[in-house]
Design a protein around this motif. Structure first.
Motif, PDB file in Angstrom:
ATOM      1  N   UNK A   1       0.796  -1.224   0.000  1.00 24.51           N
ATOM      2  CA  UNK A   1       0.000   0.000   0.000  1.00 24.51           C
ATOM      3  C   UNK A   1       0.830   1.276   0.000  1.00 24.51           C
ATOM      4  N   UNK A   2       2.154   1.156   0.218  1.00 23.36           N
ATOM      5  CA  UNK A   2       3.022   2.335   0.271  1.00 23.36           C
ATOM      6  C   UNK A   2       4.260   2.101  -0.576  1.00 23.36           C
ATOM      7  N   UNK A   3       4.616   3.092  -1.411  1.00 27.22           N
ATOM      8  CA  UNK A   3       5.759   2.970  -2.325  1.00 27.22           C
ATOM      9  C   UNK A   3       7.072   3.105  -1.565  1.00 27.22           C
ATOM     10  N   UNK A   4       8.163   2.645  -2.185  1.00 23.17           N
ATOM     11  CA  UNK A   4       9.455   2.639  -1.510  1.00 23.17           C
ATOM     12  C   UNK A   4       9.910   4.046  -1.116  1.00 23.17           C
ATOM     13  N   UNK A   5       9.603   5.034  -1.931  1.00 23.60           N
ATOM     14  CA  UNK A   5      10.064   6.394  -1.646  1.00 23.60           C
ATOM     15  C   UNK A   5       9.424   6.996  -0.401  1.00 23.60           C
ATOM     16  N   UNK A   6       8.324   6.420   0.085  1.00 21.42           N
ATOM     17  CA  UNK A   6       7.630   6.922   1.275  1.00 21.42           C
ATOM     18  C   UNK A   6       7.529   5.874   2.375  1.00 21.42           C
ATOM     19  N   UNK A   7       7.988   4.664   2.079  1.00 22.57           N
ATOM     20  CA  UNK A   7       7.714   3.526   2.959  1.00 22.57           C
ATOM     21  C   UNK A   7       8.427   3.635   4.303  1.00 22.57           C
ATOM     22  N   UNK A   8       9.625   4.227   4.325  1.00 28.29           N
ATOM     23  CA  UNK A   8      10.357   4.323   5.581  1.00 28.29           C
ATOM     24  C   UNK A   8       9.575   5.058   6.648  1.00 28.29           C
ATOM     25  N   UNK A   9       8.976   6.201   6.274  1.00 28.35           N
ATOM     26  CA  UNK A   9       8.205   6.991   7.227  1.00 28.35           C
ATOM     27  C   UNK A   9       6.980   6.226   7.705  1.00 28.35           C
ATOM     28  N   UNK A  10       6.239   5.623   6.768  1.00 27.94           N
ATOM     29  CA  UNK A  10       5.027   4.898   7.139  1.00 27.94           C
ATOM     30  C   UNK A  10       5.361   3.643   7.935  1.00 27.94           C
TER      31      UNK A  10
END
Length: 463
Positions: free
Chosen positions: A151-160
């Motif tokens: 549900x979350x792409x790699x470019x944003x996944x760290x934060x989520x």
């Protein structure tokens, strides 16, 4: 696929035709990402209610049954071993199941195990039900990992990933206050019953709230939705097919991946430190720092609270400063962890605020890499094997947790608290030495390209 008829409800939801209306896709993605995120956040926090209830019932149990720290450590190690083994198996099942039911069922069954534990009065029954609890505890995070990777792409996944990982800090921070209160007011059994009731109710809520991957709702993959120009060939290839076989997941993606092994061994030592601080802090503060039991329980609260901040910072930092490379954050945290442990070892008596601050710092520096090393292991394999890779690393982690249980308790009994902390410092140094060679971004890209080449040469049929 899962073959037993009674487990048919765990099968992945079928893919639906992809919607074509962009505004409808955008609206649906926003809605479902928020709904799934808060559901797994609260759900996984409740897993910690039923995982850590024993930790805070233990001091009262020790008085009631005359158990030594080594005996209490045996029970802690039993859960860690069964949890670790089950997490690997649970990861493989999760990659090939529907997290909507898999996670919910695990939470309900852990609640039942806690109730059975609270109704028992012999050591062997305690061991049996805590063993079963470890098995079902492992059905939680692999399902969360699958949801976050789809549900979350790699470019944003760290934060989520960091945000959702703080759920166990929430659960870990609240459970000592609930369990210690119940144990002191009503007896240790209620420290098991009350968290169990909460987890069973939340398991039923998860069935209603969660759903499977975006394609099961007629939504395009998250890389398409986010137009993520940073996603690797590996991510792109993985979204084109429904699943890998168990053999491909296990051997091609995980067991023959040297990077997964490095992260997994690092996880072992991270969990040695994390579990040792979590399980034995209440004893350390009471025996060495002369704090009352209720005040000592606040040490665990601040340890978990620091971990909350550490996870968010580690996830965001790896996205923002290192563009998806998770290793530098882990290396820096290992250095901070050694410094904080030294501070707690040598802090003077009757400095409660200083001790709580140091525990918060230890929490930040141990929970940051604890969260992100699992993410790194998942990102170094094909997305369709992410939960298995995360689960394999988790198995090593909970072997480390087991080492902090009975061996940790025995070390305290025989060698004392000073040598116990020396062992934690050595573990932190090993984390640093294992990960520092992987600092370079080039290593991450090479690993991703190797797996992408494998995926391209081993295509699957469309579902």
């Amino acid at each position: 696929m899962l073959t037993w008829k009674c487990f048919d409800f765990l099968k992945p939801a079928p893919y639906q035709p992809v919607l074509e209306n962009k505004s409808e896709i955008d609206s649906s993605y926003r809605y479902w990402r928020i709904r799934i995120c808060y559901s797994i956040f609260i759900g996984y926090a409740l897993f910690y209610f039923t995982r850590k209830s024993f930790t805070f019932a233990a001091p009262t149990m020790a008085v009631a049954f005359g158990y030594s720290k080594a005996q209490l450590g045996i029970l802690a190690s039993i859960l860690s071993i069964t949890y670790g083994i089950s997490k690997f198996l649970g990861g493989m099942i999760s990659d090939r199941s529907n997290p909507q039911y898999f996670m919910a069922l695990g939470l309900i069954l852990t609640g039942i195990c806690n109730i059975a534990f609270g109704l028992s009065s012999t050591f062997w029954l305690f061991a049996l039900f805590w063993c079963l609890n470890g098995v079902f505890q492992a059905w939680g995070w692999p399902a969360c990992c699958k949801q976050l990777n789809y549900w979350f792409a790699q470019s944003e996944r760290g934060l989520w990933y960091g945000f959702c990982s703080t759920s166990h800090n929430l659960g870990g921070a609240i459970i000592p206050l609930i369990a210690v209160f119940c144990a002191m007011q009503f007896g240790w059994r209620y420290a098991m019953f009350v968290p169990a009731a909460c987890s069973i109710i939340m398991g039923l809520i998860l069935i209603n709230r969660l759903r499977d991957v975006p394609r099961s709702l007629g939504l395009p993959t998250v890389e398409v939705f986010k137009n993520d120009i940073t996603h690797t060939p590996l991510e792109s290839q993985a979204t084109q097919h429904s699943s890998l076989s168990v053999r491909e997941i296990l051997f091609n993606q995980v067991l023959n991946n040297k990077y997964v092994w490095i992260f997994s061994i690092s996880y072992f030592f991270i969990y040695v430190v994390r579990t040792a601080i979590n399980d034995w802090t209440i004893f350390y503060l009471a025996e060495v720092k002369n704090m009352p039991q209720m005040l000592a329980s606040w040490g665990v609260f601040w340890f978990e609270t620091g971990g909350f901040a550490g996870m968010i910072a580690a996830g965001w930092g790896s996205d923002y400063f290192w563009k998806g490379n998770r290793v530098p954050v882990m290396v820096l945290c290992a250095i901070g962890l050694m410094c904080s442990l030294l501070g707690l070892m040598y802090s003077p008596l009757d400095h409660v605020y200083l001790d709580m601050l140091l525990l918060a710092m230890i929490g930040a520096f141990v929970f940051g890499p604890q969260m992100i090393v699992g993410l790194a292991a998942a990102e170094f394999v094909d997305k369709r094997a992410a939960a298995t890779s995360n689960g394999f690393a988790g198995t090593w982690g909970y072997l480390g947790a087991a080492a902090a249980g009975y061996p940790g308790g025995k070390m305290i009994d025989i060698l004392g608290w000073h040598n116990f902390f020396v062992a934690l410092l050595i573990s932190s140094a090993i984390i640093f030495l294992l990960l520092i060679p992987l600092w370079s971004n080039k290593i991450h890209k090479v690993a991703q390209n190797e797996n992408a080449a494998w995926s391209k040469n081993n295509p699957l049929e469309e579902s």
